[in-house]
Motif scaffolding. Structure first.
Motif, PDB file in Angstrom:
ATOM      1  N   SER A 156       0.663  -1.399  -0.070  1.00 42.61           N
ATOM      2  CA  SER A 156       0.112  -0.062  -0.061  1.00 42.61           C
ATOM      3  C   SER A 156       0.794   1.285  -0.022  1.00 42.61           C
ATOM      4  O   SER A 156       0.475   2.521  -0.348  1.00 42.61           O
ATOM      5  N   SER A 157       2.197   1.022   0.336  1.00 42.75           N
ATOM      6  CA  SER A 157       3.121   2.385   0.299  1.00 42.75           C
ATOM      7  C   SER A 157       3.942   2.276  -1.012  1.00 42.75           C
ATOM      8  O   SER A 157       4.963   3.343  -0.863  1.00 42.75           O
ATOM      9  N   SER A 158       3.912   1.396  -2.059  1.00 40.89           N
ATOM     10  CA  SER A 158       4.630   1.367  -2.941  1.00 40.89           C
ATOM     11  C   SER A 158       3.666   1.557  -4.297  1.00 40.89           C
ATOM     12  O   SER A 158       2.524   1.214  -4.430  1.00 40.89           O
ATOM     13  N   HIS A 159       4.463   2.630  -5.030  1.00 38.86           N
ATOM     14  CA  HIS A 159       3.864   2.784  -6.505  1.00 38.86           C
ATOM     15  C   HIS A 159       4.083   1.529  -7.107  1.00 38.86           C
ATOM     16  O   HIS A 159       5.174   0.666  -6.864  1.00 38.86           O
ATOM     17  N   MET A 160       3.182   1.291  -8.352  1.00 41.27           N
ATOM     18  CA  MET A 160       3.248   0.063  -8.975  1.00 41.27           C
ATOM     19  C   MET A 160       3.229   0.102 -10.437  1.00 41.27           C
ATOM     20  O   MET A 160       2.453   1.303 -10.728  1.00 41.27           O
ATOM     21  N   GLY A 161       4.026  -0.721 -11.043  1.00 39.49           N
ATOM     22  CA  GLY A 161       3.789  -0.511 -12.757  1.00 39.49           C
ATOM     23  C   GLY A 161       3.879  -1.607 -13.479  1.00 39.49           C
ATOM     24  O   GLY A 161       4.356  -2.821 -13.039  1.00 39.49           O
ATOM     25  N   PRO A 182       0.525   3.934 -26.780  1.00 38.91           N
ATOM     26  CA  PRO A 182       0.082   2.755 -27.303  1.00 38.91           C
ATOM     27  C   PRO A 182      -1.067   1.720 -26.883  1.00 38.91           C
ATOM     28  O   PRO A 182      -1.799   1.125 -27.609  1.00 38.91           O
ATOM     29  N   VAL A 183      -1.191   1.948 -25.472  1.00 41.43           N
ATOM     30  CA  VAL A 183      -2.104   1.239 -24.791  1.00 41.43           C
ATOM     31  C   VAL A 183      -3.328   1.926 -24.249  1.00 41.43           C
ATOM     32  O   VAL A 183      -4.188   1.136 -23.795  1.00 41.43           O
ATOM     33  N   GLN A 184      -3.373   3.056 -24.459  1.00 42.45           N
ATOM     34  CA  GLN A 184      -4.398   4.056 -23.985  1.00 42.45           C
ATOM     35  C   GLN A 184      -5.868   3.685 -24.485  1.00 42.45           C
ATOM     36  O   GLN A 184      -5.915   3.409 -25.585  1.00 42.45           O
ATOM     37  N   GLY A 185      -6.440   3.616 -23.769  1.00 38.83           N
ATOM     38  CA  GLY A 185      -7.890   3.307 -24.092  1.00 38.83           C
ATOM     39  C   GLY A 185      -8.184   1.698 -24.179  1.00 38.83           C
ATOM     40  O   GLY A 185      -9.438   1.118 -24.511  1.00 38.83           O
ATOM     41  N   ARG A 186      -7.020   0.699 -24.188  1.00 38.30           N
ATOM     42  CA  ARG A 186      -7.372  -0.592 -24.370  1.00 38.30           C
ATOM     43  C   ARG A 186      -6.877  -1.403 -22.983  1.00 38.30           C
ATOM     44  O   ARG A 186      -7.042  -2.371 -22.769  1.00 38.30           O
ATOM     45  N   PHE A 187      -5.871  -0.732 -22.159  1.00 37.16           N
ATOM     46  CA  PHE A 187      -5.435  -1.392 -21.102  1.00 37.16           C
ATOM     47  C   PHE A 187      -5.870  -0.683 -19.923  1.00 37.16           C
ATOM     48  O   PHE A 187      -5.954   0.568 -19.678  1.00 37.16           O
ATOM     49  N   ILE A 188      -6.310  -1.321 -18.603  1.00 38.37           N
ATOM     50  CA  ILE A 188      -6.524  -0.782 -17.350  1.00 38.37           C
ATOM     51  C   ILE A 188      -5.857  -1.362 -16.419  1.00 38.37           C
ATOM     52  O   ILE A 188      -5.768  -2.615 -16.169  1.00 38.37           O
ATOM     53  N   ILE A 189      -5.167  -0.644 -15.647  1.00 30.87           N
ATOM     54  CA  ILE A 189      -4.409  -0.993 -14.297  1.00 30.87           C
ATOM     55  C   ILE A 189      -4.973  -0.819 -13.187  1.00 30.87           C
ATOM     56  O   ILE A 189      -5.628   0.169 -13.180  1.00 30.87           O
ATOM     57  N   SER A 190      -4.912  -1.707 -12.319  1.00 34.18           N
ATOM     58  CA  SER A 190      -5.569  -1.607 -10.844  1.00 34.18           C
ATOM     59  C   SER A 190      -4.830  -2.284  -9.837  1.00 34.18           C
ATOM     60  O   SER A 190      -3.852  -3.067 -10.177  1.00 34.18           O
ATOM     61  N   ARG A 191      -5.196  -1.875  -8.814  1.00 29.14           N
ATOM     62  CA  ARG A 191      -4.659  -2.558  -7.496  1.00 29.14           C
ATOM     63  C   ARG A 191      -5.374  -3.043  -6.332  1.00 29.14           C
ATOM     64  O   ARG A 191      -6.501  -2.442  -6.328  1.00 29.14           O
ATOM     65  N   ARG A 194      -0.338   5.161  -8.903  1.00 29.75           N
ATOM     66  CA  ARG A 194       0.338   5.714  -7.614  1.00 29.75           C
ATOM     67  C   ARG A 194      -0.518   5.276  -6.484  1.00 29.75           C
ATOM     68  O   ARG A 194      -1.528   4.932  -6.435  1.00 29.75           O
ATOM     69  N   ILE A 195       0.302   5.352  -5.478  1.00 26.83           N
ATOM     70  CA  ILE A 195      -0.321   5.208  -3.827  1.00 26.83           C
ATOM     71  C   ILE A 195      -1.142   6.529  -3.680  1.00 26.83           C
ATOM     72  O   ILE A 195      -0.835   7.439  -4.354  1.00 26.83           O
ATOM     73  N   GLY A 196      -1.954   6.384  -2.721  1.00 25.92           N
ATOM     74  CA  GLY A 196      -2.654   7.647  -2.323  1.00 25.92           C
ATOM     75  C   GLY A 196      -3.736   7.926  -3.378  1.00 25.92           C
ATOM     76  O   GLY A 196      -4.910   7.633  -2.981  1.00 25.92           O
ATOM     77  N   THR A 197      -3.340   8.731  -4.279  1.00 26.03           N
ATOM     78  CA  THR A 197      -4.411   9.104  -5.194  1.00 26.03           C
ATOM     79  C   THR A 197      -4.814   8.272  -6.167  1.00 26.03           C
ATOM     80  O   THR A 197      -5.982   8.344  -6.804  1.00 26.03           O
ATOM     81  N   TRP A 198      -3.693   7.113  -6.292  1.00 23.45           N
ATOM     82  CA  TRP A 198      -4.339   6.081  -7.609  1.00 23.45           C
ATOM     83  C   TRP A 198      -4.421   6.829  -8.775  1.00 23.45           C
ATOM     84  O   TRP A 198      -5.053   6.112  -9.705  1.00 23.45           O
ATOM     85  N   ASP A 199      -3.478   7.772  -9.030  1.00 29.30           N
ATOM     86  CA  ASP A 199      -3.517   8.276 -10.440  1.00 29.30           C
ATOM     87  C   ASP A 199      -2.715   7.033 -11.356  1.00 29.30           C
ATOM     88  O   ASP A 199      -2.042   6.509 -11.085  1.00 29.30           O
ATOM     89  N   ARG A 200      -3.578   6.854 -12.447  1.00 33.52           N
ATOM     90  CA  ARG A 200      -3.174   6.139 -13.270  1.00 33.52           C
ATOM     91  C   ARG A 200      -2.389   6.571 -14.651  1.00 33.52           C
ATOM     92  O   ARG A 200      -3.123   7.652 -15.214  1.00 33.52           O
ATOM     93  N   ALA A 242       7.903  -2.144  -8.896  1.00 34.40           N
ATOM     94  CA  ALA A 242       7.536  -1.449  -7.633  1.00 34.40           C
ATOM     95  C   ALA A 242       8.423  -0.478  -7.162  1.00 34.40           C
ATOM     96  O   ALA A 242       9.862  -0.762  -7.319  1.00 34.40           O
ATOM     97  N   GLY A 243       8.279   0.505  -6.476  1.00 30.40           N
ATOM     98  CA  GLY A 243       9.112   1.462  -5.945  1.00 30.40           C
ATOM     99  C   GLY A 243       8.415   2.749  -5.374  1.00 30.40           C
ATOM    100  O   GLY A 243       7.306   2.773  -5.555  1.00 30.40           O
ATOM    101  N   ALA A 244       9.370   3.332  -4.680  1.00 29.70           N
ATOM    102  CA  ALA A 244       9.215   4.808  -4.240  1.00 29.70           C
ATOM    103  C   ALA A 244       9.349   5.894  -5.281  1.00 29.70           C
ATOM    104  O   ALA A 244      10.677   6.409  -5.127  1.00 29.70           O
TER     105      ALA A 244
END
Length: 125
Positions: A30-35, A63-72, A52-58, A98-100
């Motif tokens: 929960s404290s790690s940005h993921m990608g 090339p993948v916009q509109g086709r892929f969705i990231i979630s956690r 991102r953590i906190g805001t969950w900005d994605r 993952a990382g800060a």
């Protein structure tokens, strides 16, 4: 101790869908940005998406916009990548990371701290 284990890869026809998972352990998820990054045949590793953590900005590579969705799912320490309308050019090994990460250079591999071993995605035409 930190482990990122990808799963869900496979072979699909163009236009198909896959859901990739990344199970994380040994870190404060929960404290790690993921990608997600990917590396296709004869190509360098490239950014796919990040959350991102906190805001969950994605963020997504063009090339993948509109086709892929990231979630956690922080309760399950798991990162997902839902891929739809797959194209042959999406063929690659997909890596969980993952990382800060600070700043706006998340789209490069350098600032990320931890990496999984990757899962193969093959899209046939």
């Amino acid at each position: 101790q930190v482990q990122l284990v990808e799963s869900g890869g496979g072979s699909v026809q163009a236009g198909g869908s896959l859901i990739l998972s990344c199970a994380a352990s040994g870190l404060s998820f929960s404290s790690s940005h993921m990608g997600w990054f990917r590396q296709g045949p004869g190509r360098e590793r490239e950014f796919v998406s990040a959350i991102r953590i906190g805001t969950w900005d994605r963020h997504y590579a063009e090339p993948v916009q509109g086709r892929f969705i990231i979630s956690r799912d922080n309760a399950k320490n798991t990162l997902y990548l839902r891929m739809t309308s797959l194209k042959p050019e999406d063929t690659a090994v997909y890596y969980c990371t993952a990382g800060a990460v600070t700043g706006d250079n998340y789209y490069t591999a350098t600032p990320w701290q931890y990496w999984g071993q990757g899962t193969q995605v093959t899209v046939s035409s």
